[in-house]
Design a protein around this motif. Structure first.
Motif, PDB file in Angstrom:
ATOM      1  N   PRO A 102       0.818  -1.208   0.000  1.00 19.29           N
ATOM      2  CA  PRO A 102       0.000   0.000   0.000  1.00 19.29           C
ATOM      3  C   PRO A 102       0.857   1.265   0.000  1.00 19.29           C
ATOM      4  O   PRO A 102       1.950   1.290   0.573  1.00 19.29           O
ATOM      5  CB  PRO A 102      -0.799  -0.122   1.299  1.00 19.29           C
ATOM      6  N   THR A 103       0.322   2.299  -0.656  1.00 22.18           N
ATOM      7  CA  THR A 103       0.940   3.630  -0.636  1.00 22.18           C
ATOM      8  C   THR A 103      -0.140   4.637  -0.275  1.00 22.18           C
ATOM      9  O   THR A 103      -1.320   4.287  -0.186  1.00 22.18           O
ATOM     10  CB  THR A 103       1.535   4.003  -2.005  1.00 22.18           C
ATOM     11  N   ASP A 104       0.228   5.881  -0.113  1.00 24.02           N
ATOM     12  CA  ASP A 104      -0.757   6.926   0.169  1.00 24.02           C
ATOM     13  C   ASP A 104      -1.705   7.125  -1.010  1.00 24.02           C
ATOM     14  O   ASP A 104      -2.809   7.629  -0.832  1.00 24.02           O
ATOM     15  CB  ASP A 104      -0.053   8.243   0.493  1.00 24.02           C
ATOM     16  N   ASP A 105      -1.287   6.743  -2.212  1.00 26.63           N
ATOM     17  CA  ASP A 105      -2.086   6.949  -3.420  1.00 26.63           C
ATOM     18  C   ASP A 105      -2.780   5.691  -3.906  1.00 26.63           C
ATOM     19  O   ASP A 105      -3.430   5.714  -4.951  1.00 26.63           O
ATOM     20  CB  ASP A 105      -1.191   7.482  -4.543  1.00 26.63           C
ATOM     21  N   GLY A 106      -2.634   4.575  -3.215  1.00 28.83           N
ATOM     22  CA  GLY A 106      -3.258   3.334  -3.663  1.00 28.83           C
ATOM     23  C   GLY A 106      -2.366   2.139  -3.397  1.00 28.83           C
ATOM     24  O   GLY A 106      -1.938   1.910  -2.278  1.00 28.83           O
ATOM     25  N   VAL A 107      -2.039   1.414  -4.461  1.00 28.15           N
ATOM     26  CA  VAL A 107      -1.246   0.196  -4.349  1.00 28.15           C
ATOM     27  C   VAL A 107      -0.071   0.274  -5.313  1.00 28.15           C
ATOM     28  O   VAL A 107      -0.242   0.586  -6.491  1.00 28.15           O
ATOM     29  CB  VAL A 107      -2.098  -1.050  -4.690  1.00 28.15           C
ATOM     30  N   ALA A 108       1.124  -0.001  -4.814  1.00 29.27           N
ATOM     31  CA  ALA A 108       2.310  -0.069  -5.663  1.00 29.27           C
ATOM     32  C   ALA A 108       2.499  -1.514  -6.115  1.00 29.27           C
ATOM     33  O   ALA A 108       2.235  -2.451  -5.357  1.00 29.27           O
ATOM     34  CB  ALA A 108       3.543   0.400  -4.905  1.00 29.27           C
ATOM     35  N   VAL A 109       2.948  -1.676  -7.354  1.00 28.03           N
ATOM     36  CA  VAL A 109       3.213  -2.993  -7.920  1.00 28.03           C
ATOM     37  C   VAL A 109       4.660  -3.015  -8.380  1.00 28.03           C
ATOM     38  O   VAL A 109       5.062  -2.205  -9.210  1.00 28.03           O
ATOM     39  CB  VAL A 109       2.272  -3.303  -9.108  1.00 28.03           C
ATOM     40  N   ILE A 110       5.426  -3.938  -7.835  1.00 29.53           N
ATOM     41  CA  ILE A 110       6.815  -4.114  -8.256  1.00 29.53           C
ATOM     42  C   ILE A 110       6.871  -5.315  -9.188  1.00 29.53           C
ATOM     43  O   ILE A 110       6.397  -6.403  -8.843  1.00 29.53           O
ATOM     44  CB  ILE A 110       7.752  -4.344  -7.049  1.00 29.53           C
TER      45      ILE A 110
END
Length: 62
Positions: free
Chosen positions: A8-16
């Motif tokens: 999770p990030t402040d803007d949604g979801v990060a995908v690596i």
């Protein structure tokens, strides 16, 4: 690789998207996920391919 790392990030979801660099996916997550952030390793099929509403994606750590 058929796995992705999400967190999770402040803007949604990060995908690596892990590269084939000689590290395991767990080592990549330890290196690239910000300290203190929960993460999950998921199958590619579990990540939506349509990025239109990417900022609306949500995820809660299990």
């Amino acid at each position: 690789m058929n796995k992705r790392i999400i967190y999770p990030t402040d803007d949604g979801v990060a995908v690596i998207v892990p590269a084939d660099c000689g590290l395991t996916i767990e080592e990549i997550a330890a290196k690239d996920v910000p300290a203190g952030k929960p993460f999950e390793i998921v199958d590619v099929a579990d990540v939506p391919s349509d990025r239109t509403f990417r900022n609306a994606w949500s995820w809660e750590a299990a």
